[in-house]
Design an enzyme around this catalytic site. Structure first.
Site, mmCIF file in Angstrom:
data_model
loop_
_atom_site.group_PDB
_atom_site.id
_atom_site.type_symbol
_atom_site.label_atom_id
_atom_site.label_comp_id
_atom_site.label_asym_id
_atom_site.label_seq_id
_atom_site.Cartn_x
_atom_site.Cartn_y
_atom_site.Cartn_z
ATOM 1 N N ASP A 17 25.456 34.106 37.872
ATOM 2 C CA ASP A 17 24.712 35.345 37.616
ATOM 3 C C ASP A 17 23.383 35.068 36.920
ATOM 4 O O ASP A 17 23.029 35.714 35.930
ATOM 5 C CB ASP A 17 25.547 36.330 36.794
ATOM 6 N N HIS B 85 33.282 31.102 37.591
ATOM 7 C CA HIS B 85 32.712 32.442 37.403
ATOM 8 C C HIS B 85 33.670 33.452 38.022
ATOM 9 O O HIS B 85 33.526 33.855 39.176
ATOM 10 C CB HIS B 85 31.336 32.538 38.074
ATOM 11 N N ASN C 125 28.874 36.519 40.940
ATOM 12 C CA ASN C 125 29.190 37.610 41.848
ATOM 13 C C ASN C 125 27.991 38.523 42.087
ATOM 14 O O ASN C 125 27.958 39.262 43.066
ATOM 15 C CB ASN C 125 30.360 38.445 41.304
ATOM 16 N N HIS C 126 26.977 38.458 41.227
ATOM 17 C CA HIS C 126 25.780 39.269 41.438
ATOM 18 C C HIS C 126 24.793 38.580 42.373
ATOM 19 O O HIS C 126 24.080 39.251 43.114
ATOM 20 C CB HIS C 126 25.088 39.561 40.099
#
Length: 738
Positions: free
Chosen positions: A60, A250, A128-129
């Site tokens: 991220d 993550h 995940n972003h």
């Protein structure tokens, strides 16, 4: 030169650790638009001042999957400013870089590129972003099957191969930085069937560091792969005990559902330190996992992307020193992070000040809230004294619980009073109401399932949640003793979603038969012994492969009965349930599983779970929603309320001692080159979450002899806030590790 620098020698790795920087978050906001860039500047400046060997980012880096041009420009400018130069790199890469950076057009570490002049390499996994798009491309195809006087439309979800023309490029923002030679993007896997994590092997002097990493994968998918033994961490063949094993992940660390997280126990026990990204609360002091005997550090985010209690913890980054098998982690506070203060106010706890029946009670409540907000603003001003890098306007959040008959006042008008004093004038106050129906759940006779079901439709509760809540009540009144919480939840899910009318009945019958056989084999006679043995037998099956096998057998029986009766299936759904993941960034308390992605909003959309009867990829053990469960209804015509009723003649319940298992690793020293071997296969795949194959007796004895103190691996923790003499490598070195 400081005392720290005098102790750093040619054998010591110095690594700056940070996660969840979220560049570009609220970049268009007039007040907070530059916060992420200022903090990233401070992080890189800290790395240069401490003369680190490299920077390790835990995902991220960007807040959006497709960052804006301004965001990319600022990031590239800062990386070029601090990470390029003539400072020599003092460590070597020993592993096959074509494997480590196989997704890059330039499959080698950036500082070895003859066209670049890198002074501080940056290694990063994706989050995940900012994850690659298109890797998990799914196309929805509508099939129409023609029958006499009938059309049947079916939605079929197909995972397309990477070469499919419908497939996106599968690139992320980190790939752009990688092609520019600014970041080494590692830990990316394109396979949805199996993951092999090959470490980046680094050596500085006599210290050998194995850097493992895995980028963000939907939690349920990765959970299933761990359960099915489809994740393998490769190890060097030779001198395995001489490598310091550092792993970057993550994923959700806190539990947000049956499979919406990754338990620490899933990770291999040869690891020394795990850097956990994705969770925003700063828990940077390493905590030891007593089952797997490694340490976990959670640096947290460097910017508050949501106004939740976890974000209010002071933000830090870590300076990790590794020498041999010893490590030291020094936490460094970030000064450019905007202050954030949050406070909870429960109106019903102040009966001396106001109650719902008082005249003009709303004005009194509003005045009291204003006093609370002003007190937090004053506290922020005092805390900011002497620190010019800290932004002037703090973030303030007052959460007001107005349950008990109170009414909410106008929050927008209230917040406008502090426009010139706070950075978030639109949402200073937040009204919440407690779920009062929970207080009524004291026994079966008091449970209003109609009310529970009405809440499920409005508050995102699943059927499994209702079953779990019912079991919490049943446990207190000594009710169900044969059925497990997970088994009953799956059975009711089958009853509700698939109209599998015999599921609950078959599960009860099968578990009753199996328990009777177990009691006969054990030869118990007295009633007390029977009760105790039933409790032990039930508890031993919880969250294991045996429990899932029972559910599957019962479901197969129910389907067989339906075929014998000639009943047609209620639906034809060829779609397999997709992976469902949640972002843990929103709040310290787990949100309902059906909500969208977490803190500050996801860079990409939430995939909605589907259910169906089609068979595709294998199901994990212990999965609450995607795995087909078998649970039964004793009477075929019963409704959902009857599905919660307990079977008659139930023995008492109890608890059982926890189990501990160890893993078995195969070590091969035949080759002279740096190569890898895979760990030996474990027990049944479904036992992966809690069970490990028993190691040899010598391995167990070595494990038992290890110290339980934090000096066990030469681990010491340093806090920048305390001015003490720095001793990075005190404590004995670790021995007997595989």
């Amino acid at each position: 030169m400081t005392s720290e620098n005098t102790l750093d020698d040619e054998d010591t790795f110095k690594i700056l650790i940070a996660t969840d920087i979220h560049l570009g978050y609220l970049e268009k906001d007039a007040v907070r638009g530059n916060d992420t860039f200022n903090t990233f500047d401070e992080i890189l400046k800290c790395a240069k001042q401490n003369q680190v060997d490299f920077i390790l980012l835990g995902g991220d880096l960007f807040h959006e999957n497709k960052p804006s041009r301004r965001c990319l420009h600022s990031c590239i400018s800062l990386l070029r400013k601090y990470c390029m130069g003539d400072t020599p790199i003092l460590f070597d890469v020993l592993s096959d870089q074509a494997v480590n950076f196989s997704n890059s057009k330039f499959p080698w570490v950036n500082y070895q590129d003859e066209n670049l002049n890198i002074s501080i390499p940056v290694f990063s996994v994706h989050g995940n972003h900012d994850d690659p798009t298109g890797v998990r491309s799914v196309a929805k195809v509508s099939l129409i099957q023609l029958k006499p006087q009938k059309h049947m439309s079916v939605s079929l979800y197909v995972t397309l191969p990477l070469s499919s023309p419908l497939q996106a490029d599968g690139l992320c923002a980190l790939d752009l930085l990688s092609s520019a030679g600014l970041v080494n993007h590692f830990g990316r896997s394109q396979s949805v069937e199996r993951i092999e994590i090959s470490p980046v092997l680094l050596q500085k002097g006599s210290t050998k560091l194995a850097l493992y990493g895995i980028g963000s994968i939907p939690d349920e998918r990765l959970y299933r792969m761990f359960v099915n033994n489809q994740v393998t961490m490769l190890r060097p063949k030779e001198d395995q005990d001489q490598w310091f094993n550092l792993f970057t992940i993550h994923q959700n660390r806190s539990k947000h559902g049956a499979t919406n997280y990754i338990p620490e126990q899933f990770l291999d026990d040869f690891l020394d330190l795990v850097v956990w990204g994705h969770e925003h609360e700063c828990l940077i002091n390493p905590s030891r996992n007593e089952q797997r005997l490694f340490y976990v550090t959670q640096p947290g985010s460097s910017v508050a992307t949501s106004l939740s209690p976890g974000e209010a913890v002071k933000k830090h980054i870590g300076l990790l020193r590794v020498k041999g098998r010893k490590m030291n982690l020094q936490k460094i506070p970030l000064h450019t992070v905007r202050q954030f203060f949050i406070q909870d106010l429960v109106l019903s706890e102040h009966p001396d000040l106001f109650n719902p029946d008082m005249p003009k009670v709303n004005q009194k409540v509003e005045a009291f809230c204003q006093e609370k907000v002003e007190a937090m603003i004053e506290e922020a001003e005092r805390d900011r004294l002497g620190n010019p890098l800290t932004p002037e306007k703090p973030l303030i959040r007052l959460r007001v619980d107005y349950s008990g008959g109170f009414e909410a006042f106008n929050a927008t008008r209230f917040s406008q009073k502090f426009v010139e004093q706070v950075a978030n004038p639109k949402d200073v106050v937040h009204f919440i109401r407690q779920k009062e129906y929970k207080a009524k759940v004291k026994g079966e006779e008091d449970v209003d399932f109609g009310q529970l079901l009405s809440h499920s439709s409005t508050e995102g509760l699943r059927v499994e949640d209702l079953v779990k809540e019912y079991f919490q009540t049943a446990e207190k009144t000594v009710q169900l003793s044969l059925l497990t919480e997970q088994g009953m939840g799956k059975a009711v899910q089958e009853y509700v979603d698939k109209e599998e009318k015999d599921a609950i009945e078959e599960l009860i019958r099968y578990q009753l038969e199996k328990t009777q056989r177990h009691l006969q084999q054990r030869g118990v006679l007295t009633e007390e012994e029977i009760d105790q043995e039933i409790r032990r037998f039930r508890e031993s099956k919880k969250n294991t492969a045996e429990e899932d096998e029972e559910v599957q057998v019962a479901l197969n029986r129910a389907k067989a009965h339906r075929k014998e009766r000639g009943d047609a299936p209620e639906d034809l759904d060829l779609s397999d349930e997709p992976d469902f993941s949640m972002d843990s960034d929103e709040d310290s308390a787990p949100p309902p599983p059906t909500r969208g992605r977490g803190r500050g909003g996801r860079g990409r959309g939430q995939t909605t779970a589907r259910r169906g009867k089609g068979a595709a990829e294998p199901k994990p053990a212990g999965r609450a929603r995607s795995q087909k469960a078998s649970v039964v209804n004793p009477t075929q015509g019963r409704n959902i309320m009857d599905a919660f009723q307990a079977p008659p003649q139930r023995p008492s319940r109890g608890a059982v001692a926890a189990k501990s298992y160890t893993d078995e690793i195969t070590i091969d020293d035949d080759s002279d080159d740096v190569s890898f071997v895979k760990p030996a296969s474990r027990l049944t795949p479904a036992s992966r979450p809690t069970q490990r194959a028993s190691s040899s007796s010598s391995s167990s004895s070595r494990r038992g002899s290890q110290s339980q103190s934090q000096s066990y691996r030469g681990v010491t923790f340093d806090d920048d806030d305390d001015e003490e003499e720095f001793d990075p490598f005190k404590g004995s070195s670790k021995s007997g590790r595989r």
